[in-house]
Design an enzyme around this catalytic site. Structure first.
Site, short mmCIF file in Angstrom:
data_model
loop_
_atom_site.label_atom_id
_atom_site.label_comp_id
_atom_site.label_asym_id
_atom_site.label_seq_id
_atom_site.Cartn_x
_atom_site.Cartn_y
_atom_site.Cartn_z
N CYS A 52 0.63 -1.35 -0.04
CA CYS A 52 -0.16 -0.11 0.42
C CYS A 52 0.50 1.18 0.28
O CYS A 52 0.89 2.37 -1.00
CB CYS A 52 -0.76 0.26 1.32
SG CYS A 52 -1.43 1.73 1.86
N CYS A 82 -1.44 1.58 -2.97
CA CYS A 82 -3.35 3.09 -2.79
C CYS A 82 -2.36 4.46 -3.14
O CYS A 82 -2.78 4.88 -3.07
CB CYS A 82 -3.93 2.19 -1.29
SG CYS A 82 -3.79 1.09 -0.41
N LYS A 84 0.05 5.48 -6.20
CA LYS A 84 -1.72 5.46 -6.88
C LYS A 84 -2.23 7.10 -7.04
O LYS A 84 -2.23 7.58 -7.72
CB LYS A 84 -1.76 4.33 -7.27
CG LYS A 84 -3.09 4.49 -7.76
CD LYS A 84 -4.52 3.25 -7.02
CE LYS A 84 -5.10 3.73 -5.78
NZ LYS A 84 -6.12 2.47 -5.81
N TYR A 124 -9.70 -2.64 -11.35
CA TYR A 124 -9.36 -1.87 -10.55
C TYR A 124 -8.29 -1.28 -10.65
O TYR A 124 -8.27 -0.04 -11.01
CB TYR A 124 -9.72 -1.45 -9.18
CG TYR A 124 -9.84 -2.58 -8.26
CD1 TYR A 124 -8.56 -1.58 -7.62
CD2 TYR A 124 -9.33 -3.84 -7.56
CE1 TYR A 124 -7.45 -2.00 -6.05
CE2 TYR A 124 -8.68 -4.20 -6.81
CZ TYR A 124 -7.70 -3.41 -6.03
OH TYR A 124 -6.75 -3.57 -5.23
N GLU A 183 -7.60 2.41 -13.09
CA GLU A 183 -6.67 3.19 -12.27
C GLU A 183 -5.52 3.91 -12.71
O GLU A 183 -5.39 5.23 -13.43
CB GLU A 183 -6.99 2.87 -10.80
CG GLU A 183 -7.80 2.37 -9.61
CD GLU A 183 -7.29 2.22 -8.44
OE1 GLU A 183 -8.17 2.45 -7.41
OE2 GLU A 183 -6.47 1.48 -8.76
N HIS A 211 -27.29 21.59 0.07
CA HIS A 211 -26.88 22.19 -1.00
C HIS A 211 -26.22 23.58 -1.54
O HIS A 211 -25.81 24.06 -0.52
CB HIS A 211 -28.11 22.94 -1.65
CG HIS A 211 -29.12 23.52 -2.56
ND1 HIS A 211 -28.65 22.47 -3.57
CD2 HIS A 211 -29.31 24.67 -3.27
CE1 HIS A 211 -29.39 23.41 -5.18
NE2 HIS A 211 -28.92 24.75 -4.44
N GLU A 218 -26.05 15.17 -1.92
CA GLU A 218 -27.58 15.80 -1.79
C GLU A 218 -28.65 14.41 -2.57
O GLU A 218 -29.60 14.64 -2.66
CB GLU A 218 -27.66 17.19 -1.95
CG GLU A 218 -27.93 17.20 -3.29
CD GLU A 218 -28.88 19.27 -3.84
OE1 GLU A 218 -29.27 19.75 -2.91
OE2 GLU A 218 -27.64 19.89 -4.30
#
Length: 520
Positions: free
Chosen positions: A104, A109, A112, A242, A246, A505, A510
């Protein structure tokens, strides 16, 4: 036990005799002795003080063993388990033959995500014009990116070391291998050392694999991709998972021509199909060239140093600068001595464990990718923490693998938690599922009019209980949003709870609390 010298193939090898068996010396282990690409193994940390820092229980005394816990692998799961166990008063030692932090931190991770950030700046500079800023595209200085990335990773390596030292964990820089159910040998530049342990935890992670086509030696994996000397002008990504997705986004953002070859007919197998298809449409709109239902069968290196890939149908892709194989990882269980300890492995080489991460050998445990359960860094952290709590803290805990929020840092990002629509229908029946979804241009791009950046949101609801059993998002902030959605889903939130929540908002998030009309 004693040091010994044995002649092997005409060369002398330094070794260690344990129980009458000769163990080969440093540098003879193959798979687990490899370092990250262009990253030398260097002991950077001083040996921790024998003094235990902080408030913790009195140290355990197990005179029969050198330590209470020995951990193989200083990645996410191993470090977390070590620190928590030491906090309970256990005498803990850990071994790592690469840089601290595991996949990682070093080749996963963290670097990346840094490159994902960087890949956005070219489009951000262009988008700024719509907001009144007369910007011009800036030249890419790729070596500066790599230098800055390396400096940050080195900083994190140091943090991991200091965390272990502060917890009172003894760090061994070298390759550890089991010689029995209660002993390990560490091979390092300083020689070989045997340590006995009441409990052993294996947390060595996984290793990338390449498809077995001719010429795959000309391709790279995620071990090498973070250390490229220059950004490739044309890159071929092999894989549809994935990691492949990526890096397609990363290289495209940095200006590369990107071609992605996928063996199946869609991206991200196992993810919600509609959500994955929406992401594919956005990426294709941006200019990424997908080749589905095909494979690379051969790669050749040309006189000009470029690469040529030949696909299943005989078609050729030429003038490629780099080919990245992102086709999966395997548990790194070779040469660990697991056979000597009697540890059972699965078909993929994974260590088989029960719900408490215990192997078939009572005092040997395993966490993280080496067990091939849910291969995510936060899951390895949870597994390591549960192990330490159970074995040293008197708290019987096991990880819960349902409703794990996660993100694909594609461009735009994809966030997911819970059941896919396909899984929900299989579990609850077609009539037992209600789907709410929406797709729209995000507010930022109402001025830029940029294509390929639309937002998609989807809630999967159990019709009988009204509980939200799945949430899937494609949105630049999907990773941030899905983290808090995961909290709500862990708490058992219903669609009525979402509806009763006041929206923030104007935000994209939302929409999750304003979708009223089911699509099915």
């Amino acid at each position: 036990n004693k040091m010994a010298v044995r002649s092997q193939g005409g060369q002398k090898a330094l070794g260690f005799v344990v129980g009458g068996a000769f163990l080969s010396g440093f540098g003879t282990v193959t798979a687990v002795n490899k370092t990250w690409s262009q990253s030398s193994w260097t002991p950077k940390l001083s040996r921790p003080s024998a003094k235990r820092l902080g408030t913790r229980r009195a140290p355990r005394v197990t005179a029969a063993y050198d330590v209470d816990l020995f951990v193989l692998g200083a990645g996410s799961g191993g470090v977390r388990a070590s620190r928590i166990a030491a906090g309970y008063g256990a005498r803990v030692a850990i071994a790592e033959n690469r840089d601290l932090g595991g996949t990682c931190v070093n080749v996963g991770c963290v670097p990346k995500k840094l490159m994902v950030y960087g890949a956005h700046y070219a489009s951000d500079l262009l988008d700024a014009r719509a907001y009144g800023w007369d910007t011009v595209p800036a030249p890419l200085v790729w070596p500066r990116l790599i230098e800055n990335k390396n400096r940050e990773i080195a900083r994190l390596n140091g943090i991991y070391g200091r965390l272990l030292e502060k917890a009172g964990v003894t760090i061994h820089h070298g390759t550890a291998r089991l010689t029995s159910a209660n002993s390990v040998v560490i091979e390092s530049a300083q020689g070989m050392k045997e340590i006995t342990a009441e409990k052993i935890l294996v947390a060595v992670g996984g290793w990338p694999v390449k498809p077995a086509f001719e010429g795959n030696e000309h391709t790279i994996t995620t071990n090498e991709v973070f250390y490229l000397d220059e950004c490739p002008k044309k890159v071929l990504i092999v894989g549809g998972g994935y990691i492949a997705v990526e890096f397609s986004g990363i290289f495209h953002g940095y200006g590369s021509e990107v071609i992605q070859v996928v063996r199946g007919d869609s991206l991200l197998r196992g993810f919600d199909f509609e959500t994955a298809e929406f992401l594919r449409e956005q990426m294709q709109t941006q200019g990424i060239d997908f080749r589905f239902k095909t494979e690379v069968t051969k790669v050749t290196k040309e006189p000009d140093e470029s690469l040529t890939a030949i696909l299943l149908d005989g078609s050729r892709i030429e003038k490629i600068d780099q080919i990245l194989c992102a086709t999966g990882r395997v548990p790194l269980t070779q040469n660990l001595g697991l056979e000597a300890a009697g540890v059972e492995l699965g078909k993929k080489g994974e260590i088989l464990v029960d719900e408490f991460s215990r192997t078939n050998v009572e005092n040997i445990f395993a966490v993280g990718d080496v067990t091939d359960r849910v291969n995510l860094t936060p899951v390895a952290l949870a597994e390591g923490h549960c192990f330490a709590d159970t074995e040293f803290g008197g708290k019987s805990r096991s990880p819960v693998y349902e409703d794990i929020p996660t993100a694909v840092f594609s461009q735009p990002s994809l966030g997911t938690c819970g059941l896919t629509e396909e899984e929900a229908r299989a579990k609850l029946g077609d009539d037992g599922v209600v789907i709410f979804k929406t797709a729209f241009r995000p507010m930022k791009h109402t001025l830029t009019l940029r294509e390929g950046e639309k937002t998609f949101m989807k809630l999967v609801v159990d019709r009988k209980t009204d509980v939200v059993v799945g949430c899937h998002i494609v949105e630049p902030a999907a990773g941030e949003i899905i983290q808090l959605v995961g909290v709500a889903m862990k708490a058992g939130a219903t669609k009525a709870d979402f509806d009763a929540t006041v929206g923030v908002h104007p935000t994209a998030a939302e929409e999750l609390v304003t979708m009223r009309t089911p699509s099915t």
